[in-house]
Write an enzyme that holds these catalytic residues in place. Structure first.
Site, PDB file in Angstrom:
ATOM      1  N   HIS A  99      -7.141  -5.895   0.698  1.00  0.00           N
ATOM      2  CA  HIS A  99      -8.744  -7.140   1.233  1.00  0.00           C
ATOM      3  C   HIS A  99      -9.023  -7.977   0.570  1.00  0.00           C
ATOM      4  O   HIS A  99      -9.774  -9.136   0.339  1.00  0.00           O
ATOM      5  CB  HIS A  99      -9.346  -6.383   2.224  1.00  0.00           C
ATOM      6  CG  HIS A  99      -9.568  -5.093   2.965  1.00  0.00           C
ATOM      7  ND1 HIS A  99      -9.006  -3.320   2.528  1.00  0.00           N
ATOM      8  CD2 HIS A  99      -8.710  -5.172   3.946  1.00  0.00           C
ATOM      9  CE1 HIS A  99      -8.933  -2.935   3.567  1.00  0.00           C
ATOM     10  NE2 HIS A  99      -8.695  -4.179   4.232  1.00  0.00           N
ATOM     11  N   CYS A 105       4.287   1.733  17.360  1.00  0.00           N
ATOM     12  CA  CYS A 105       3.877   0.264  17.065  1.00  0.00           C
ATOM     13  C   CYS A 105       4.909  -0.496  15.925  1.00  0.00           C
ATOM     14  O   CYS A 105       5.267   0.858  15.126  1.00  0.00           O
ATOM     15  CB  CYS A 105       2.817   0.564  16.742  1.00  0.00           C
ATOM     16  SG  CYS A 105       1.846  -0.655  15.619  1.00  0.00           S
ATOM     17  N   HIS A 114       2.289  -0.307  12.699  1.00  0.00           N
ATOM     18  CA  HIS A 114       1.978   1.447  12.034  1.00  0.00           C
ATOM     19  C   HIS A 114       2.397   2.906  12.163  1.00  0.00           C
ATOM     20  O   HIS A 114       2.379   3.660  11.911  1.00  0.00           O
ATOM     21  CB  HIS A 114       0.539   1.378  13.270  1.00  0.00           C
ATOM     22  CG  HIS A 114      -0.549   0.511  12.671  1.00  0.00           C
ATOM     23  ND1 HIS A 114      -1.008  -0.850  13.852  1.00  0.00           N
ATOM     24  CD2 HIS A 114      -1.577   0.638  11.870  1.00  0.00           C
ATOM     25  CE1 HIS A 114      -1.625  -0.988  12.723  1.00  0.00           C
ATOM     26  NE2 HIS A 114      -1.998  -1.045  11.355  1.00  0.00           N
ATOM     27  N   LYS A 132       5.358  -0.741   1.367  1.00  0.00           N
ATOM     28  CA  LYS A 132       3.574  -1.275   2.119  1.00  0.00           C
ATOM     29  C   LYS A 132       2.501  -0.922   2.121  1.00  0.00           C
ATOM     30  O   LYS A 132       2.652   0.943   2.310  1.00  0.00           O
ATOM     31  CB  LYS A 132       3.848  -1.388   3.505  1.00  0.00           C
ATOM     32  CG  LYS A 132       3.210  -1.816   4.912  1.00  0.00           C
ATOM     33  CD  LYS A 132       4.130  -1.484   5.871  1.00  0.00           C
ATOM     34  CE  LYS A 132       2.753  -2.287   7.263  1.00  0.00           C
ATOM     35  NZ  LYS A 132       1.633  -1.917   7.527  1.00  0.00           N
ATOM     36  N   LYS A 137      -4.281   1.510   4.824  1.00  0.00           N
ATOM     37  CA  LYS A 137      -5.414   1.755   5.380  1.00  0.00           C
ATOM     38  C   LYS A 137      -5.338   2.161   6.157  1.00  0.00           C
ATOM     39  O   LYS A 137      -5.035   4.919   6.081  1.00  0.00           O
ATOM     40  CB  LYS A 137      -6.708   1.253   6.024  1.00  0.00           C
ATOM     41  CG  LYS A 137      -7.140   0.443   4.875  1.00  0.00           C
ATOM     42  CD  LYS A 137      -8.891   0.021   5.510  1.00  0.00           C
ATOM     43  CE  LYS A 137      -8.649  -1.327   6.399  1.00  0.00           C
ATOM     44  NZ  LYS A 137     -10.094  -1.582   6.383  1.00  0.00           N
TER      45      LYS A 137
END
Ligand code: ME8
Length: 556
Positions: A35, A158, A161, A315, A318
Site C-alpha cells: 500500500h 481463486c 487468493h 507474494k 493481507k
C-alpha cells in the site's frame, strides 16, 4: 535584464489541474509496504505537479464496505462501523509517517459517498443500463469479485487468493456491461495512453475484445454496503461503490448541484491519473470507464498499473498474512530513504522484490557515498574553511570547459528527469538525477578545490565551489518530490528557504545561477550518515531480518 514574469498571466497559462489517486485500501487488515508503494508514488506525482505550478489534488482513502469487511468485523466481535472506524487510524498515521501529503482522505462509509453512489446509480439507470435478474456464479470474497469457471484453479480455488470460491445464487441488479464492449474499444482506440504500461493495455483490450458479460451490481445476502435507493433489500456491489470514491471525494457526480472541486479536478481537469496495482486493473480500465460512459460522465485520462512487490521472493498480501508494515522501516531509515528506495529500484510498472539488505546497500552507496559525500566535501568542508561559509559570485565570463560540462549535464538531467516524472517513470528520473550526482562528484575530483585553496587560486576556487553549490540547489528541487524533508534540509545547508510550491509558479530548475552570492551556508550534521557494519547488523536485528544475505531488490 529580462522583465519579471507576470505571475497573474503565468498562473492562468499554467493552471492545468492535475488529479492523482491511489486505490482505496480495504480495511480488513493493517497497511503494509505494498500500500505504501502505491501511496508514495501518488505523493511523488502530486509533489512534482505542484512544483511545476499546477493546481493538484491528491486523493487516497479506505474501502470500508463489503462481505470481506463484514466478516472481519465479526471475527473481532465488533459492529462493522466500529471496526472500520478503528482501522482508519493506522492508515492515516502511516501516510503521515511517510509524508504522503494527501488533500483528501475518502472513507466509503461517509454519508456524502453514499449519496454519490446512489446518484451515479440513478444516472446509469436513467440510461436504461440497469435491470433486475436472477444470478448464479462463483464469488471470491478476497477479491470481492465474481469468477468464471475458466478462471478457477482445480478444486474451485481463486487463482489470486488460492482459497475456495463460494457459490452465489440470488436476485440481483445487473449493469449492461455487454452494451459497452464496442464503446470501450472505440474509447481505447481514441486514447492510446489510457492504460500504462502498454503491455497491460494490450491485456485489457484482449479481454474486452472477447466480449463483455453484464455485471451483477447488487447483493441481498448481506447488509454491509450502500443501500440501493429504491430497493433497500439490495446493497450496491462493493466495486461499483468503491470506484465511485474518485468522484464522490470531490463532491461529484453533481448532475445539478455545484461542486467546485469536482468541476476543477474532474470535469475540467487537464489530467486524471489513477495509480493502481496490476491486480485491480480490470476494475479500473473496463468497469469504471463503462460506468462513466453510461452515466455520461468524463472518463479519467490514465490508469497506471504498477507491478507487484514481493518480500524475499514471496507474494505479500493481507489475505496471506505475510506483510511488512512500513512503520518499523520508517523508524529505522526515515521516511525519505524508504520513499527513495521504493521509487529508485523497481521500474514503475514492473514487479520487484523488497530486500532490507538491498535497501542498506542503496543507502550507503548512493545516498551516503554519493549525494551525502558531495554535500559534505563542499559545504561542510571547502566552502566553510576557505570561503567563510559564504556562497561565492558566479563569473559567467570565466567559465572553464569542466564547469560548462557540469552545467550542461545539470540542464540535460533536469530536463530528462521532468520528462520521466511526467510519465511516472520514477526510476528513470532518479537514474538521470544520479548521473548528475556522479558527474558533480567527478567534477570535484578533477578540479581538486582543496589544491586550489592551498595554491591560493582564489578566483578559480570560487568558481568551482559556485558550480557545485548551484548543482546542489538544482538537486534540492529535482529530488524534492521523492525526498521532501532531506531536500529542505539540504536547502537549509545552502542557506535557502524551504521549497513552497505555489499555483502558477514553475519552480523546476532551468536557468543557471539562481543561487545568490554572499548567502551564508550552514553545516548541520550529515544529511546521510554512513552506516558501518555493526550499525547495519543492529538495524537488521531490530527489524528481525535474517543474517543471511537476501536476494536483491531487482526488477524482474
Ligand atoms: O483492492 N505490491 O484494496 P486492497 C504492490 N479496495 N502493491 C500492492 C501490494 C503489493 N504486494 N499489495 C497491495 C483493493 N498493493 C480495493 C481497491 S479502488 C477503487 C478499490 C496495493 O487493500 C496496490 O495498489 O487489496 C493494489 O492495487 C492495492 O494495494 C490493493 O489494495
Amino acid at each position: 535584464m529580462a522583465p519579471p514574469p507576470n505571475l497573474a498571466n503565468l498562473g492562468r497559462r499554467m493552471a492545468r489541474p492535475y488529479y492523482v489517486t491511489t486505490p482505496i485500501y480495504y480495511v480488513n487488515d493493517q497497511p503494509h509496504i505494498g500500500h505504501a508503494y502505491s501511496t508514495v508514488a501518488a505523493d511523488v506525482v502530486s509533489r512534482y505537479q505542484r512544483l511545476r505550478g499546477h493546481p493538484t489534488y491528491f486523493l487516497t482513502g479506505l474501502d470500508e464496505y463489503g462481505l470481506k469487511i463484514e466478516r472481519r468485523a465479526k471475527e473481532e466481535n465488533l459492529a462493522p462501523q466500529d471496526f472500520v472506524d478503528r482501522m482508519a487510524t493506522p492508515f492515516r498515521s502511516t501516510w503521515e509517517e511517510l509524508d504522503c501529503a494527501h488533500d483528501g482522505f475518502i472513507r466509503t462509509t461517509s454519508a456524502e459517498h453514499r449519496e454519490s453512489v446512489q446518484t451515479l446509480w440513478k444516472m446509469m439507470e436513467d440510461k436504461g443500463d440497469i435491470y433486475l435478474d436472477d444470478y448464479e456464479d462463483w464469488y471470491c470474497v478476497g477479491c470481492e469479485s465474481f469468477k468464471t469457471e475458466k478462471e478457477l484453479l482445480e478444486g474451485n480455488l481463486c487463482p489470486i487468493h488460492q482459497k475456495p470460491v463460494e457459490r452465489i445464487k440470488e436476485r440481483s441488479y445487473f449493469f449492461r456491461l455487454s452494451k459497452y464492449t464496442q464503446p470501450l474499444l472505440d474509447f481505447f482506440e481514441a486514447h492510446p495512453d489510457f492504460v500504462q504500461p502498454d503491455a497491460r493495455f494490450n491485456e485489457v483490450k484482449s479481454f474486452v475484445k472477447e466480449g463483455l458479460r453484464d455485471l451483477s451490481i447488487s447483493r441481498t445476502s448481506f447488509r454491509w454496503g450502500v443501500p440501493v435507493a429504491n430497493d433497500p433489500e439490495h446493497v450496491v456491489y462493493v466495486w461499483l461503490d468503491a470506484l465511485t470514491n474518485y468522484i464522490s471525494a470531490l463532491g461529484g457526480p453533481a448532475p445539478k448541484g455545484i461542486a467546485p472541486l469536482y468541476d476543477e479536478f474532474w470535469t475540467s481537469a487537464e489530467t486524471i491519473t489513477h495509480i493502481v496495482g496490476k491486480d485491480i486493473l480490470r476494475f479500473h480500465a473496463v468497469y469504471w470507464p463503462a460506468f462513466l460512459l453510461s452515466a455520461g460522465v468524463r472518463v479519467p485520462s490514465q490508469i497506471w498499473a504498477h507491478g507487484w512487490l514481493t518480500v524475499n521472493g514471496e507474494k505479500m498480501s493481507k489475505s496471506l498474512g505475510n506483510f511488512l508494515p512500513p512503520g518499523p522501516l520508517v523508524e529505522a531509515f526515515g521516511a525519505d530513504v524508504l520513499r527513495y528506495y521504493f521509487m529508485r529500484e523497481v521500474g514503475f510498472g514492473q514487479d520487484g522484490d523488497f530486500s532490507h539488505r538491498n535497501l542498506l546497500n542503496r543507502y550507503n552507496g548512493e545516498l551516503a557515498n554519493g549525494l551525502g559525500n558531495l554535500i559534505n566535501r563542499i559545504v561542510a568542508s571547502i566552502v566553510k574553511k576557505n570561503l567563510g561559509g559564504r556562497v561565492p559570485r558566479l563569473r559567467l565570463d570565466a567559465l572553464e570547459e569542466a564547469d560548462r560540462h557540469l552545467i550542461d549535464k545539470a540542464k540535460a538531467s533536469a530536463c530528462d528527469a521532468a520528462r520521466h516524472l511526467e510519465a511516472l517513470a520514477f526510476h528513470r528520473a532518479l537514474d538521470t538525477t544520479w548521473e548528475l550526482v556522479s558527474a558533480a562528484n567527478k567534477y570535484v575530483d578533477t578540479t581538486e578545490p582543496w589544491k586550489l585553496a592551498k595554491q591560493g587560486e582564489q578566483q578559480r576556487l570560487e568558481q568551482v565551489c559556485y558550480t557545485v553549490l548551484e548543482t546542489l540547489r538544482w538537486l534540492s528541487i529535482m529530488l524534492f518530490p521523492v525526498m521532501p524533508n532531506k531536500c529542505n534540509e539540504l536547502r537549509s545547508q545552502l542557506g535557502l528557504p524551504p521549497l513552497l510550491p505555489t499555483v502558477g509558479v514553475d519552480l523546476w530548475p532551468s536557468a543557471w545561477g539562481g543561487l545568490g552570492p554572499g548567502i551564508e551556508t550552514r553545516t548541520a550534521g550529515l544529511l546521510f550518515p554512513r552506516f558501518d557494519e555493526s550499525q547495519e547488523r543492529s538495524i537488521l536485528e531490530r527489524l528481525g531480518v535474517d543474517k543471511e544475505p537476501q536476494p536483491g531488490l531487482r526488477a524482474k
